[in-house]
Design a protein around this motif. Structure first.
Motif, PDB file in Angstrom:
ATOM      1  N   GLY A 171     -10.596   0.813  -6.580  1.00 23.25           N
ATOM      2  CA  GLY A 171      -9.279   0.969  -5.854  1.00 23.25           C
ATOM      3  C   GLY A 171      -8.374   0.199  -6.524  1.00 23.25           C
ATOM      4  O   GLY A 171      -8.658  -1.036  -7.217  1.00 23.25           O
ATOM      5  N   ILE A 172      -6.823   0.245  -6.034  1.00 23.58           N
ATOM      6  CA  ILE A 172      -6.132  -0.561  -6.512  1.00 23.58           C
ATOM      7  C   ILE A 172      -5.247  -1.216  -4.979  1.00 23.58           C
ATOM      8  O   ILE A 172      -5.813  -1.051  -4.173  1.00 23.58           O
TER       9      ILE A 172
ATOM     10  N   SER B 170       2.119  -2.322 -13.706  1.00 25.49           N
ATOM     11  CA  SER B 170       1.217  -1.193 -13.329  1.00 25.49           C
ATOM     12  C   SER B 170       0.268  -1.810 -12.657  1.00 25.49           C
ATOM     13  O   SER B 170      -0.182  -2.907 -12.625  1.00 25.49           O
TER      14      SER B 170
ATOM     15  N   ASP C 279      -7.359   0.625 -12.342  1.00 22.88           N
ATOM     16  CA  ASP C 279      -8.541   0.771 -11.340  1.00 22.88           C
ATOM     17  C   ASP C 279      -9.982   0.362 -11.912  1.00 22.88           C
ATOM     18  O   ASP C 279     -10.174   1.005 -12.989  1.00 22.88           O
TER      19      ASP C 279
ATOM     20  N   GLY D 174      -5.706   0.067  -1.667  1.00 18.56           N
ATOM     21  CA  GLY D 174      -6.677   1.066  -1.715  1.00 18.56           C
ATOM     22  C   GLY D 174      -8.310   0.377  -1.672  1.00 18.56           C
ATOM     23  O   GLY D 174      -9.038   1.062  -2.048  1.00 18.56           O
TER      24      GLY D 174
ATOM     25  N   GLN E 252       0.767  -1.278   0.036  1.00 20.51           N
ATOM     26  CA  GLN E 252      -0.005  -0.030   0.051  1.00 20.51           C
ATOM     27  C   GLN E 252       0.924   1.503  -0.016  1.00 20.51           C
ATOM     28  O   GLN E 252       0.364   2.440  -0.513  1.00 20.51           O
TER      29      GLN E 252
ATOM     30  N   SER F 169       0.610   2.943  -5.403  1.00 24.08           N
ATOM     31  CA  SER F 169      -0.015   4.090  -6.251  1.00 24.08           C
ATOM     32  C   SER F 169       1.186   4.767  -6.996  1.00 24.08           C
ATOM     33  O   SER F 169       0.850   5.276  -8.116  1.00 24.08           O
ATOM     34  N   ASN F 170       2.508   4.748  -6.689  1.00 22.19           N
ATOM     35  CA  ASN F 170       3.544   5.198  -7.662  1.00 22.19           C
ATOM     36  C   ASN F 170       3.427   4.573  -8.864  1.00 22.19           C
ATOM     37  O   ASN F 170       4.012   5.151  -9.904  1.00 22.19           O
TER      38      ASN F 170
ATOM     39  N   VAL G 115       0.998   3.419 -10.936  1.00 24.46           N
ATOM     40  CA  VAL G 115      -0.027   3.778 -11.784  1.00 24.46           C
ATOM     41  C   VAL G 115       0.373   4.348 -13.072  1.00 24.46           C
ATOM     42  O   VAL G 115      -0.012   4.174 -14.130  1.00 24.46           O
ATOM     43  N   SER G 116       0.995   5.571 -12.600  1.00 24.41           N
ATOM     44  CA  SER G 116       1.356   6.650 -13.903  1.00 24.41           C
ATOM     45  C   SER G 116       2.825   6.116 -14.191  1.00 24.41           C
ATOM     46  O   SER G 116       3.220   6.694 -15.364  1.00 24.41           O
TER      47      SER G 116
END
Length: 291
Positions: free
Chosen positions: A162-163, A155, A158, A166, A18, A22-23, A25-26
């Protein structure tokens, strides 16, 4: 041709949780850079050899535990179910319960665009479970070959729930983890070529009592020749410093010429240093490098 083949097998592994999911994703996480793998085994190959690399991803598995997502039941498969029926049951469960996508990406270089190769659906199964990612997601007709400059990345996608880290149960988000481990194999086939030397350099250098650098290290060195053109004995040696010219020198009387046989393995690639006991002498250096 087994004696002319180099092979290397190694592994890579990553933990995603967690705190860092999120880093990616993009900015996808690069799991495996094929060029780095090939370079690690090819860096010290004699430049007289041409080589061809074959690269194989032998295994890739994700170990998943995501308790922050509501639990999704397992599909009820029966022995008599066909592959199509099993796929339909699985897709029905996936569509009706929380999920996220684990994107497997490929690109052809360090700066190219990431292209989605596959996106397995991940759900909470109530325990840690394992997802084999090569078959069926990265395999076509059992062939798992990567190009020399390919990169494999991961990657997340969502789907509205959430991922990783998340999910809907806040207290359990810190336990969401995903481990990815892979194993690869690289094979280099070597072909000995009689490559034509290029970039021939000729210099005359004045050498005194302190070690003097005659030529720097050159991994592409194809030929070198030393001639003592003075009237004082020359002491010379190989190495990163001039110490060998002092402690373990080759001794060259005035007028003598030295050149090693032009045979694979006999051309030193280290730096060459020289000195004299007293006075000075003039040294002629001839060096050629492979293209």
């Amino acid at each position: 041709m087994a004696e002319n083949r180099l092979s290397e097998t190694d592994t890579f592994s990553f933990e995603i949780n967690q705190s860092n999911a999120s880093n990616y994703v993009s900015d996808p996480l690069t799991l495996w850079a094929v060029s780095s793998t090939v370079n690690s085994i090819s860096a010290n190959i004699d430049p007289r050899w041409l080589w061809r690399a074959n690269v194989f991803l032998e295994s890739l598995t994700a170990s998943v535990w995501c308790p922050s997502f509501p639990r999704s039941p397992y599909p009820e498969f029966y022995p008599e179910d066909s592959a199509a029926e099993k796929a339909a049951k699985l897709m029905k469960l996936e569509s009706n319960h929380p999920k996220f996508g684990l994107q497997l990406l490929r690109r052809k270089s360090a700066t190219g665009s990431w292209i989605e190769a596959a996106c397995p659906v991940i759900q909470n199964r109530g325990r840690r479970f394992y997802v084999p990612l090569i078959n069926p997601y990265l395999t076509a007709n059992e062939v798992k070959i990567f190009g020399r400059f390919d990169r494999l990345g991961v990657s997340f996608k969502d789907y509205g729930d959430g991922i990783l880290g998340g999910g809907s149960i806040t207290s359990n988000r810190i336990y969401d983890t995903l481990y990815i481990e892979g194993e690869y194999r690289v094979e280099l086939d070597l072909i000995l070529m009689a490559k034509r030397p290029a970039n021939t350099v000729m210099n005359t250098i004045t050498v005194g009592p302190n070690p003097t650098l005659l030529v720097s290290a050159n991994l592409n060195r194809a030929y070198f020749e030393i001639q003592n053109q003075g009237e004082t004995q020359l002491l010379w040696g190989f190495g990163t410093s001039g110490s060998n010219a002092t402690s373990h020198p080759f001794k060259m009387p005035p007028g003598q010429i030295y050149y090693p046989g032009n045979v694979a393995g006999f051309i030193p690639t280290d730096a060459i240093w020289a000195k004299v006991i007293e006075g000075t002498t003039t040294v002629l250096i001839v060096e050629s490098s492979y293209q």
